[in-house]
Design an enzyme around this catalytic site. Structure first.
Site, PDB file in Angstrom:
ATOM      1  CG  ASP A 176      -7.371   7.235   9.652  1.00  0.00           C
ATOM      2  OD1 ASP A 176      -7.265   7.437  10.929  1.00  0.00           O
ATOM      3  OD2 ASP A 176      -7.215   8.383   8.975  1.00  0.00           O
ATOM      4  CD  GLU A 186      -7.677  10.560  11.975  1.00  0.00           C
ATOM      5  OE1 GLU A 186      -8.643  10.962  10.945  1.00  0.00           O
ATOM      6  OE2 GLU A 186      -7.410   9.563  12.051  1.00  0.00           O
ATOM      7  CG  HIS A 238      -2.180  -0.718   0.759  1.00  0.00           C
ATOM      8  ND1 HIS A 238      -2.150  -2.245   0.291  1.00  0.00           N
ATOM      9  CD2 HIS A 238      -3.606  -0.367   0.831  1.00  0.00           C
ATOM     10  CE1 HIS A 238      -3.558  -2.589   0.120  1.00  0.00           C
ATOM     11  NE2 HIS A 238      -4.353  -1.488   0.530  1.00  0.00           N
TER      12      HIS A 238
END
Ligand code: FAD
Length: 509
Positions: free
Chosen positions: A146, A259, A83
């Site tokens: 996240d 956040e 990723h």
């Protein structure tokens, strides 16, 4: 040992391939088809590895690295879940170790001096760690990313940041022991007190010093439920003041997750108000925004953990007490009560949606950076309100973190002039060209933002950094940290075999 070693010897490449040496490796491994290692999530780079190895034990990993040390110019890239954005887990004409093959290794609960820990494989996904820890032990790691479709080894090689980082530090600060295979093919258990230099180097070390085969992660009791809240600000000053106040509250007094993000002040479905409500039953009412609001507005995202047995009036009271101190736009507030696991897996739903729209597998010219508190207002003025005022086709995250929660002995670098710095993440989700803008144009926009930060003298660091020249890497780390990084490299991977996709060093011979 059952491992797959797949040769990727490409037609015309055979001249540059050390065939004889490789065949000696082949006797140690089984073969099988695989194509994962040629691309990553960024979708902007591709590579042709010599082979993909699927190790199923630490000994497999060590043997592969050891064998590579004996073969001229051969490099080894541990690949987590691929990723990365800029080819960091690739190895052109090298060996790619598919660390996911190790995912089932380890998984063991421990209790040391009353504190629970779990030993997990470097190739395990955080999503797997979450599910097993919660379902088997009602325990969970404290610090997350996240999105949880990332491997333990992949995020620990960077930092691992999310809405809990203000309290517990990044994921790298929540690990007490690692098992690591160095670039010499030697295996060590390391911690703060044992082989400590390797431990500190590896955490945030961009895969440069060793391959993480096992990590010991601190756990805490997992809550059952989460009160998930979003409130909206028209003024950046109010937003940052409230966010900074929340992240400096003592544990137990504040929220468990903080956040925030920026959206365009319009009704654009991808970039504007509609991206703020959490559920289809919630509506954003723009009439409540003050008329003097600028081109962008800000959304603070908060969460409070609680147990099923908690009285809802107690949860309401704590939330109301905290929200009562905040200066968000009156009436623009969204709340939901969700299961803890659903909250942590919220980006999984974004993934499913993006896959359905064909934008998950499209190129992702993302930019992540840490910007000092002292420059964040100017950053807002120059970048959010000007360059990005129409949005980026995906989330623009901006929220504060505390430097005191980061361990300076680790390899990752953050701005140091103030205890508060902000993470900025431009997470572009756009259809591939020709439907969407050319990827090069978006990369150029990222570069323009980085250049602006240099020109204005901002104190910032790239997160998940990507540079082409060693000069830029030296600037990234700063002279002192670079000297330390270099020294560690010479100690643990002197031939520069590991993680060549980071473009930090070239294999020595
Ligand atoms: P890879 O991309 O496979 O590898 C990354 C680097 O680590 C490579 O250099 C590789 O060689 C090295 N590496 C991999 N495994 C090991 C190992 N076992 N030992 C040593 N080195 C290894 N980051 C955050 O901090 N917070 C977020 O909320 C967040 N959300 C994300 C959401 C999405 C959709 C994506 C795509 C990325 C996100 N990231 C986030 C970034 C992510 O943490 C990094 O890109 C991370 O490296 C990806 O993990 P991976 O397992 O895919 O690693």
């Amino acid at each position: 040992m059952i491992a797959c070693f797949e040769p990727f010897v490409h037609g015309n490449d055979t001249e540059s391939t050390p065939n004889d040496d490789v065949s000696s490796l082949q006797t140690s491994f089984h073969f099988g088809p695989n194509a994962i290692a040629t691309k990553d999530f960024g979708g902007m780079k591709s590579s042709n590895p010599l082979a993909v190895i699927r190790p199923i034990s630490t000994a497999d990993v060590a043997r592969a690295v050891k064998a590579a040390t004996t073969i001229k110019n051969l490099t080894v890239a541990p690949r987590g879940n691929g990723h990365s954005i800029n080819g960091q887990s690739m190895a052109e004409k090298g060996l790619v170790l598919d660390m996911r093959a190790l995912a089932e290794e380890h998984f063991q609960l421990l209790c040391i001096e009353g504190v629970p820990y779990v030993d997990v494989s470097g190739g395990a996904l955080w999503e797997e760690v979450l599910k097993r820890c919660v379902s088997q032990f009602q325990l969970a790691p404290r610090s997350w990313t996240d999105y949880l479709g990332l491997t333990v080894g992949g995020t620990l090689s960077n930092a691992g940041v999310s809405g809990q980082t203000f309290r517990y530090g990044p994921q790298t600060a929540n690990v007490t022991e690692l098992e690591v295979v160095t670039g010499k093919g030697e295996t060590f258990v390391c911690s703060e007190n044992q082989n400590s230099e390797l431990f500190f180097a590896t955490l945030g070390g961009l895969g440069q010093f060793g391959i993480i085969t096992r990590a010991r992660i601190v756990l805490q009791k997992s809550p059952d439920m989460v009160r998930w809240i979003r409130v909206v600000y028209s003024e950046f000053e109010d937003y940052t003041r409230d966010a900074e106040w929340l992240v400096t509250l003592p544990e137990g007094d504040g929220f468990d997750y903080v956040e925030g993000f920026v959206v365009a002040n319009n009704d654009d479905p991808c970039n504007g108000w509609p991206t703020i409500p959490m559920g289809s039953n919630q509506m954003f009412d723009p009439v409540r925004l003050p008329s003097e609001a600028g081109p962008v507005i800000y959304c603070l995202e908060l969460a409070l953990h609680y147990r099923k047995t908690a009285r809802s009036s107690d949860v309401d009271m704590k939330v109301d007490r905290l929200l009562g101190r905040l200066r968000f736009v009156e009436g623009i507030k969204f709340e939901d009560d969700v299961k803890y696991m659903d909250f942590l897996l919220r980006v999984k739903r974004v993934e499913e949606d993006a896959k359905a729209k064909g934008i998950w597998d499209a190129p992702h010219p993302w930019l992540n950076m840490f910007v000092s508190k002292s420059n964040i207002a100017d950053f807002d003025h120059e970048v959010f309100k000007k360059i990005l005022k129409h949005g980026i086709g995906g989330p623009i995250l901006v929220y504060p973190l505390l430097r005191s929660k980061w361990d300076d002995r680790h390899s990752v670098v953050v701005p140091t002039d103030s205890n508060i710095f902000y993470i900025i993440a431009l997470l572009r989700f756009i259809p591939p060209p020709p439907k969407g803008p050319p990827t090069d144009k978006l990369v150029a926009q990222n570069n323009a933002i980085i250049q602006l930060c240099y020109n204005k003298g901002f104190n910032f660091k790239l997160y998940l950094p990507h540079y082409h020249s060693q000069e830029n890497w030296i600037r990234h780390f700063g002279e002192d940290k670079w000297t330390r990084f270099l020294h560690r490299k010479q100690n643990f991977d002197p031939l520069a075999i590991l993680a060549p996709g980071q473009k930090l060093f070239s294999r020595n011979n």
